[in-house]
Design a protein around this motif. Structure first.
Motif, PDB file in Angstrom:
ATOM      1  N   VAL A 197       0.862  -1.164   0.055  1.00 58.23           N
ATOM      2  CA  VAL A 197      -0.009   0.028   0.133  1.00 58.23           C
ATOM      3  C   VAL A 197       0.966   1.414  -0.012  1.00 58.23           C
ATOM      4  CG1 VAL A 197      -1.651   1.237   1.402  1.00 58.23           C
ATOM      5  CG2 VAL A 197      -1.820  -1.153   1.225  1.00 58.23           C
ATOM      6  N   HIS A 198       1.661   1.323   0.773  1.00 55.54           N
ATOM      7  CA  HIS A 198       2.753   2.485   1.036  1.00 55.54           C
ATOM      8  C   HIS A 198       4.139   2.006   0.264  1.00 55.54           C
ATOM      9  CE1 HIS A 198      -0.043   4.884   3.339  1.00 55.54           C
ATOM     10  NE2 HIS A 198      -0.169   3.882   4.202  1.00 55.54           N
ATOM     11  N   TRP A 199       4.317   1.883  -0.898  1.00 52.72           N
ATOM     12  CA  TRP A 199       5.509   1.221  -1.538  1.00 52.72           C
ATOM     13  C   TRP A 199       6.674   1.936  -1.453  1.00 52.72           C
ATOM     14  CZ3 TRP A 199       7.538   3.782  -5.611  1.00 52.72           C
ATOM     15  CH2 TRP A 199       6.758   4.747  -6.304  1.00 52.72           C
ATOM     16  N   ILE A 200       6.423   3.371  -1.096  1.00 58.65           N
ATOM     17  CA  ILE A 200       7.520   4.165  -0.980  1.00 58.65           C
ATOM     18  C   ILE A 200       8.288   3.956   0.292  1.00 58.65           C
ATOM     19  CG2 ILE A 200       8.277   6.899  -0.569  1.00 58.65           C
ATOM     20  CD1 ILE A 200       7.693   6.117  -3.478  1.00 58.65           C
ATOM     21  N   ASN A 201       7.454   3.769   1.291  1.00 57.72           N
ATOM     22  CA  ASN A 201       8.024   3.275   2.585  1.00 57.72           C
ATOM     23  C   ASN A 201       8.800   1.815   2.609  1.00 57.72           C
ATOM     24  OD1 ASN A 201       7.161   5.850   3.573  1.00 57.72           O
ATOM     25  ND2 ASN A 201       5.348   4.909   4.545  1.00 57.72           N
ATOM     26  N   SER A 202       8.258   1.176   1.861  1.00 59.17           N
ATOM     27  CA  SER A 202       8.636  -0.390   1.771  1.00 59.17           C
ATOM     28  C   SER A 202      10.064  -0.227   0.957  1.00 59.17           C
ATOM     29  CB  SER A 202       7.875  -1.255   1.014  1.00 59.17           C
ATOM     30  OG  SER A 202       6.764  -1.225   1.883  1.00 59.17           O
ATOM     31  N   LEU A 203      10.137   0.640  -0.081  1.00 56.51           N
ATOM     32  CA  LEU A 203      11.537   0.686  -0.764  1.00 56.51           C
ATOM     33  C   LEU A 203      12.557   0.954  -0.009  1.00 56.51           C
ATOM     34  CD1 LEU A 203      10.486   2.095  -4.110  1.00 56.51           C
ATOM     35  CD2 LEU A 203      10.976  -0.114  -3.725  1.00 56.51           C
ATOM     36  N   ASN A 204      12.390   2.008   1.066  1.00 55.72           N
ATOM     37  CA  ASN A 204      13.491   2.077   2.063  1.00 55.72           C
ATOM     38  C   ASN A 204      14.122   0.855   2.524  1.00 55.72           C
ATOM     39  OD1 ASN A 204      13.152   4.793   1.644  1.00 55.72           O
ATOM     40  ND2 ASN A 204      11.693   5.154   3.287  1.00 55.72           N
ATOM     41  N   ASP A 205      13.583  -0.110   2.819  1.00 59.06           N
ATOM     42  CA  ASP A 205      14.369  -1.434   3.260  1.00 59.06           C
ATOM     43  C   ASP A 205      14.933  -2.339   2.351  1.00 59.06           C
ATOM     44  OD1 ASP A 205      13.020  -0.888   5.815  1.00 59.06           O
ATOM     45  OD2 ASP A 205      11.328  -1.816   5.288  1.00 59.06           O
ATOM     46  N   ILE A 206      14.876  -1.757   0.998  1.00 60.66           N
ATOM     47  CA  ILE A 206      15.643  -2.674   0.015  1.00 60.66           C
ATOM     48  C   ILE A 206      17.170  -2.383   0.416  1.00 60.66           C
ATOM     49  CG2 ILE A 206      16.030  -2.905  -2.369  1.00 60.66           C
ATOM     50  CD1 ILE A 206      13.325  -2.400  -2.867  1.00 60.66           C
ATOM     51  N   ARG A 207      17.625  -1.168   0.763  1.00 64.78           N
ATOM     52  CA  ARG A 207      18.876  -1.063   0.952  1.00 64.78           C
ATOM     53  C   ARG A 207      19.652  -1.959   1.961  1.00 64.78           C
ATOM     54  NH1 ARG A 207      19.515   1.913   5.735  1.00 64.78           N
ATOM     55  NH2 ARG A 207      17.558   3.023   6.394  1.00 64.78           N
ATOM     56  N   LYS A 208      18.768  -2.321   2.748  1.00 66.20           N
ATOM     57  CA  LYS A 208      19.229  -3.577   3.803  1.00 66.20           C
ATOM     58  C   LYS A 208      19.626  -5.039   3.105  1.00 66.20           C
ATOM     59  CE  LYS A 208      16.719  -1.747   7.559  1.00 66.20           C
ATOM     60  NZ  LYS A 208      15.627  -1.897   8.468  1.00 66.20           N
ATOM     61  N   ASP A 209      18.859  -5.240   2.044  1.00 67.29           N
ATOM     62  CA  ASP A 209      18.811  -6.334   1.172  1.00 67.29           C
ATOM     63  C   ASP A 209      20.108  -6.234   0.467  1.00 67.29           C
ATOM     64  OD1 ASP A 209      16.733  -7.487   2.359  1.00 67.29           O
ATOM     65  OD2 ASP A 209      15.288  -6.546   0.624  1.00 67.29           O
ATOM     66  N   PHE A 210      20.227  -5.056  -0.226  1.00 68.85           N
ATOM     67  CA  PHE A 210      21.579  -4.747  -0.798  1.00 68.85           C
ATOM     68  C   PHE A 210      23.002  -5.024   0.106  1.00 68.85           C
ATOM     69  CE2 PHE A 210      18.960  -2.646  -4.260  1.00 68.85           C
ATOM     70  CZ  PHE A 210      19.454  -3.405  -5.307  1.00 68.85           C
ATOM     71  N   HIS A 211      22.508  -4.469   1.257  1.00 66.52           N
ATOM     72  CA  HIS A 211      23.864  -4.707   2.144  1.00 66.52           C
ATOM     73  C   HIS A 211      24.202  -6.199   2.431  1.00 66.52           C
ATOM     74  CE1 HIS A 211      25.477  -4.651   6.358  1.00 66.52           C
ATOM     75  NE2 HIS A 211      26.025  -3.246   5.810  1.00 66.52           N
ATOM     76  N   LYS A 212      23.156  -7.038   2.632  1.00 71.17           N
ATOM     77  CA  LYS A 212      23.446  -8.291   2.644  1.00 71.17           C
ATOM     78  C   LYS A 212      24.087  -8.920   1.516  1.00 71.17           C
ATOM     79  CE  LYS A 212      19.125  -9.085   5.342  1.00 71.17           C
ATOM     80  NZ  LYS A 212      17.549  -9.225   5.212  1.00 71.17           N
ATOM     81  N   ILE A 213      23.838  -8.711   0.384  1.00 66.35           N
ATOM     82  CA  ILE A 213      24.510  -9.002  -0.704  1.00 66.35           C
ATOM     83  C   ILE A 213      25.922  -8.633  -0.865  1.00 66.35           C
ATOM     84  CG2 ILE A 213      24.506  -9.243  -3.279  1.00 66.35           C
ATOM     85  CD1 ILE A 213      21.515  -9.192  -3.195  1.00 66.35           C
ATOM     86  N   TRP A 214      26.044  -7.337  -0.318  1.00 63.47           N
ATOM     87  CA  TRP A 214      27.577  -6.820  -0.535  1.00 63.47           C
ATOM     88  C   TRP A 214      28.364  -7.407   0.544  1.00 63.47           C
ATOM     89  CZ3 TRP A 214      28.644  -2.836   3.520  1.00 63.47           C
ATOM     90  CH2 TRP A 214      30.121  -2.307   3.566  1.00 63.47           C
ATOM     91  N   ILE A 215      27.844  -7.596   1.700  1.00 64.41           N
ATOM     92  CA  ILE A 215      28.812  -8.226   2.906  1.00 64.41           C
ATOM     93  C   ILE A 215      29.055  -9.721   2.309  1.00 64.41           C
ATOM     94  CG2 ILE A 215      28.496  -9.141   5.353  1.00 64.41           C
ATOM     95  CD1 ILE A 215      29.307  -6.083   5.076  1.00 64.41           C
ATOM     96  N   PHE A 216      27.856 -10.417   1.752  1.00 65.00           N
ATOM     97  CA  PHE A 216      28.072 -11.810   1.445  1.00 65.00           C
ATOM     98  C   PHE A 216      29.256 -11.808   0.402  1.00 65.00           C
ATOM     99  CE2 PHE A 216      27.415 -15.460  -1.312  1.00 65.00           C
ATOM    100  CZ  PHE A 216      27.679 -16.392  -0.280  1.00 65.00           C
ATOM    101  N   ASN A 217      29.242 -11.084  -0.662  1.00 65.07           N
ATOM    102  CA  ASN A 217      30.185 -11.029  -1.769  1.00 65.07           C
ATOM    103  C   ASN A 217      31.553 -10.518  -1.473  1.00 65.07           C
ATOM    104  OD1 ASN A 217      28.479 -11.691  -3.675  1.00 65.07           O
ATOM    105  ND2 ASN A 217      28.025  -9.806  -4.211  1.00 65.07           N
ATOM    106  N   THR A 218      31.546  -9.612  -0.249  1.00 67.29           N
ATOM    107  CA  THR A 218      32.995  -9.183   0.297  1.00 67.29           C
ATOM    108  C   THR A 218      33.607 -10.130   1.008  1.00 67.29           C
ATOM    109  OG1 THR A 218      32.202  -6.903   0.188  1.00 67.29           O
ATOM    110  CG2 THR A 218      33.981  -7.386   1.590  1.00 67.29           C
ATOM    111  N   LEU A 219      32.836 -10.922   1.757  1.00 67.59           N
ATOM    112  CA  LEU A 219      33.424 -11.892   2.504  1.00 67.59           C
ATOM    113  C   LEU A 219      34.064 -13.074   1.683  1.00 67.59           C
ATOM    114  CD1 LEU A 219      31.436 -12.091   5.891  1.00 67.59           C
ATOM    115  CD2 LEU A 219      33.728 -11.380   5.520  1.00 67.59           C
ATOM    116  N   LEU A 220      32.953 -13.430   0.630  1.00 68.30           N
ATOM    117  CA  LEU A 220      33.574 -14.720  -0.087  1.00 68.30           C
ATOM    118  C   LEU A 220      34.695 -14.240  -0.901  1.00 68.30           C
ATOM    119  CD1 LEU A 220      32.508 -17.290  -0.746  1.00 68.30           C
ATOM    120  CD2 LEU A 220      31.016 -16.296  -2.769  1.00 68.30           C
ATOM    121  N   LEU A 221      34.891 -13.157  -1.628  1.00 68.12           N
ATOM    122  CA  LEU A 221      36.121 -12.764  -2.207  1.00 68.12           C
ATOM    123  C   LEU A 221      37.400 -12.749  -1.320  1.00 68.12           C
ATOM    124  CD1 LEU A 221      35.051  -9.880  -4.832  1.00 68.12           C
ATOM    125  CD2 LEU A 221      36.005 -12.203  -5.115  1.00 68.12           C
TER     126      LEU A 221
END
Length: 106
Positions: free
Chosen positions: A78-102
Motif C-alpha cells: 500500500v505504501h510502497w515508497i516506505n517499503s522501498l527504504n528497506d531494500i538497501r538492507k537487502d543490498f547490504h546483505k549481498i554486499w557483505i556476502f560477496n565481500t566476505l566470499l572474495l
C-alpha cells in the motif's frame, strides 16, 4: 615489504578488524566491511586477480532471488515508497556476502 605483499597485508588487517568488530558494534562492523572492500579494491588495482568465479554459487543465486522478491513485494504494498527504504538492507546483505566470499577465497 614487497609491492605484492602490501595488498595482502591490508586484506589480512581488514579481516582481523572485521573479526574483532563483529561482536562489539554494528557500526564498527560496517566500517570494517568498508575497509575490507577497499582492501579488495587495492588488491585488484595491484594487478593481482580477484577470484570472481567464486561468486557464482547457489547461495548467491538465492540472495538475488530474495532481493527480486523483496523489490516486487515492496511495489505491491500500500505504501510502497516506505517499503522501498528497506531494500538497501537487502543490498547490504549481498554486499557483505560477496565481500566476505572474495576476501576469504584469496
Amino acid at each position: 615489504m614487497s609491492q605484492k605483499a602490501a595488498p595482502q597485508n591490508l586484506l589480512n588487517a581488514s579481516l582481523l578488524f572485521l573479526g574483532l568488530a563483529l561482536p562489539l558494534s554494528i557500526a564498527a562492523t560496517n566500517m570494517a566491511a568498508v575497509a575490507l572492500t577497499l582492501a579488495l579494491l587495492a588488491h585488484g588495482w595491484s594487478g593481482q586477480a580477484l577470484p570472481w568465479r567464486n561468486l557464482r554459487n547457489p547461495v548467491q543465486t538465492f540472495l538475488w532471488v530474495y532481493l527480486a522478491a523483496s523489490i516486487l513485494c515492496s511495489f505491491a504494498g500500500v505504501h510502497w515508497i516506505n517499503s522501498l527504504n528497506d531494500i538497501r538492507k537487502d543490498f547490504h546483505k549481498i554486499w557483505i556476502f560477496n565481500t566476505l566470499l572474495l576476501a576469504c577465497s584469496l
